[in-house]
Motif scaffolding. Sequence first.
Motif, mmCIF file in Angstrom:
data_model
loop_
_atom_site.group_PDB
_atom_site.id
_atom_site.type_symbol
_atom_site.label_atom_id
_atom_site.label_comp_id
_atom_site.label_asym_id
_atom_site.label_seq_id
_atom_site.Cartn_x
_atom_site.Cartn_y
_atom_site.Cartn_z
ATOM 1 N N LEU A 245 -2.344 -13.125 5.134
ATOM 2 C CA LEU A 245 -2.061 -11.980 4.250
ATOM 3 C C LEU A 245 -3.266 -11.051 4.148
ATOM 4 N N ARG A 246 -4.427 -11.662 3.952
ATOM 5 C CA ARG A 246 -5.636 -10.854 3.788
ATOM 6 C C ARG A 246 -6.010 -10.166 5.105
ATOM 7 N N ALA B 79 -3.749 -7.180 5.404
ATOM 8 C CA ALA B 79 -4.141 -6.152 4.429
ATOM 9 C C ALA B 79 -5.428 -5.456 4.884
ATOM 10 N N GLU B 80 -6.377 -6.231 5.359
ATOM 11 C CA GLU B 80 -7.659 -5.645 5.785
ATOM 12 C C GLU B 80 -7.506 -4.810 7.045
ATOM 13 N N ARG C 67 -6.372 -1.552 5.872
ATOM 14 C CA ARG C 67 -7.458 -0.826 5.189
ATOM 15 C C ARG C 67 -8.466 -0.292 6.201
ATOM 16 N N ARG D 269 -7.442 3.879 2.288
ATOM 17 C CA ARG D 269 -6.599 3.703 1.108
ATOM 18 C C ARG D 269 -5.697 4.927 0.970
ATOM 19 N N VAL E 263 -1.213 1.422 -0.261
ATOM 20 C CA VAL E 263 -1.121 0.714 -1.548
ATOM 21 C C VAL E 263 0.262 0.075 -1.699
ATOM 22 N N TRP F 116 0.376 -2.947 0.561
ATOM 23 C CA TRP F 116 -0.394 -4.065 -0.002
ATOM 24 C C TRP F 116 0.382 -4.756 -1.123
ATOM 25 N N GLN F 117 1.090 -3.914 -1.908
ATOM 26 C CA GLN F 117 1.904 -4.510 -2.982
ATOM 27 C C GLN F 117 2.955 -5.459 -2.409
ATOM 28 N N LEU G 72 2.747 -7.110 0.347
ATOM 29 C CA LEU G 72 2.044 -8.339 0.744
ATOM 30 C C LEU G 72 1.748 -9.191 -0.494
ATOM 31 N N GLY G 73 1.409 -8.481 -1.581
ATOM 32 C CA GLY G 73 1.140 -9.181 -2.841
ATOM 33 C C GLY G 73 2.347 -9.993 -3.300
ATOM 34 N N TRP G 74 3.556 -9.446 -3.073
ATOM 35 C CA TRP G 74 4.774 -10.188 -3.434
ATOM 36 C C TRP G 74 4.804 -11.546 -2.741
ATOM 37 N N GLN H 247 2.348 -13.474 -1.842
ATOM 38 C CA GLN H 247 1.489 -14.437 -2.521
ATOM 39 C C GLN H 247 2.083 -14.819 -3.874
ATOM 40 N N MET I 135 -4.232 -13.483 -0.330
ATOM 41 C CA MET I 135 -4.656 -12.088 -0.244
ATOM 42 C C MET I 135 -5.592 -11.761 -1.403
ATOM 43 N N PHE J 30 6.110 -10.335 -11.311
ATOM 44 C CA PHE J 30 5.162 -9.761 -10.364
ATOM 45 C C PHE J 30 4.186 -8.763 -11.003
ATOM 46 N N TRP K 180 0.163 -8.711 -10.499
ATOM 47 C CA TRP K 180 -0.503 -7.758 -9.619
ATOM 48 C C TRP K 180 -1.521 -6.921 -10.383
#
Lengths: 262, 134
Positions: free
Chosen positions: A81-82, A85-86, A89, A94, A99, A102-103, A105-107, A109, B109, B121, B125
């Motif tokens: 995931l990181r 994301a990187e 970036r 950015r 953004v 990335w959100q 991807l955040g889901w 995790q 991440m 979520f 976040w």
Amino acid sequence: MKLERFSGDREQVGRKFAEVMVGLYGETPENAKPSPYSGGRKAGMEALAKFSVHGYANTRNKIHGNVSRLSFYIRHGVLGLREVAESVRNRFGRSYDAVKFWQELGWRQFWRLVYARLGDRIYEDLEPPKVNLGKDFPEELPEEIQAGKTGLVCMDECVRELTQTGYMHNHARMWFASFIIHFRKLGWKAGERFFYRHLLDGDPASNALSWQWVASTFSHRPYLFNKENIQENGGKKWCERCQAKCPFDATYPELEKRLFSL
Amino acid sequence: MVWLHGDSLSDQDPAALRYPGADRVFVFDRLFLKQAQLSFKRLFFLYECAAEAVQEIRLGEIVEELQEAIRQRGAERLAVTESVSPRWKEVVAELKKKIEVEVVPAAGMVDVPDGFEAKRFTPFWKKFGREWEG
């Protein structure tokens, strides 16, 4: 037992692998074909390098929008995931698109954290449903739905893509789940299993919890869609070919009344 | 020896990176597959990932297969990257009764402290996603 490394082109390797694994997959051996999406770190890195985040935020809900199709690799830890994301970036900086990506991807995790907390409880309703979902749900989806033969072209085409490639666009997953749960009143578990069997990115947490999100057993309200939404995000081609009486051709208040007032 | 599983199937796996000289092994879990009846496409995708990532692919009962792979190498212990899957936890608990197992933390991440209760979520976040927000 040790498994042999098969040589030959992808189709030959697929055939040999299908012979060894017979009885351990859903299709008959003659229907066992590789997905067009290749597995492996090399394929994952290529897909990552090809992905541009430009336009992601505004088009990701469109069936032909700019989505990454990296989920297969992320789900199996082929890409981190990181790392993904990187990469975005470093290449694009950015931006609004980055953004949003990335959100998403955040889901992934987030789903994992919920799974870590709940374990196999993700397979039961996490909250009472906020609407009437029906009862006496089947163990499996009806055959005509699994075969993409409901006559509703939008649903059938999405299912066909899933069973032939192992991929379904995220928005199509939401439509299909809502169709199964709210329009057909089949509950969420049979659909969850159907997706898990076919999606190359099938992940227990992301899959089961997303079905529950649509059902409203892991969200404040059910997810509904209508014909206008399908046409706006999927185009009009499906509807032009469709002969069925459209169950989705209504406003949201009308649908809520029809589907939930029983 | 390093065990790569379906949640961490590349040579960039954290346990593999910690032990770059160790052999990597992947096992198709016969019991699980028989019951799950996944599509062939999924299995083949995993095969392709494994074919690139490991020295040895095996098929059978996971604990037995890993023990056998370890025995054949004369290895002393097994390293594996952590997973949240209950099945993975069961297998590791079983393995630990028989061999020395080192569990390597998985990379996320964002950094989330142990014990954080993920429920919705947006608050998650807001709290942890700051590095990636605009």
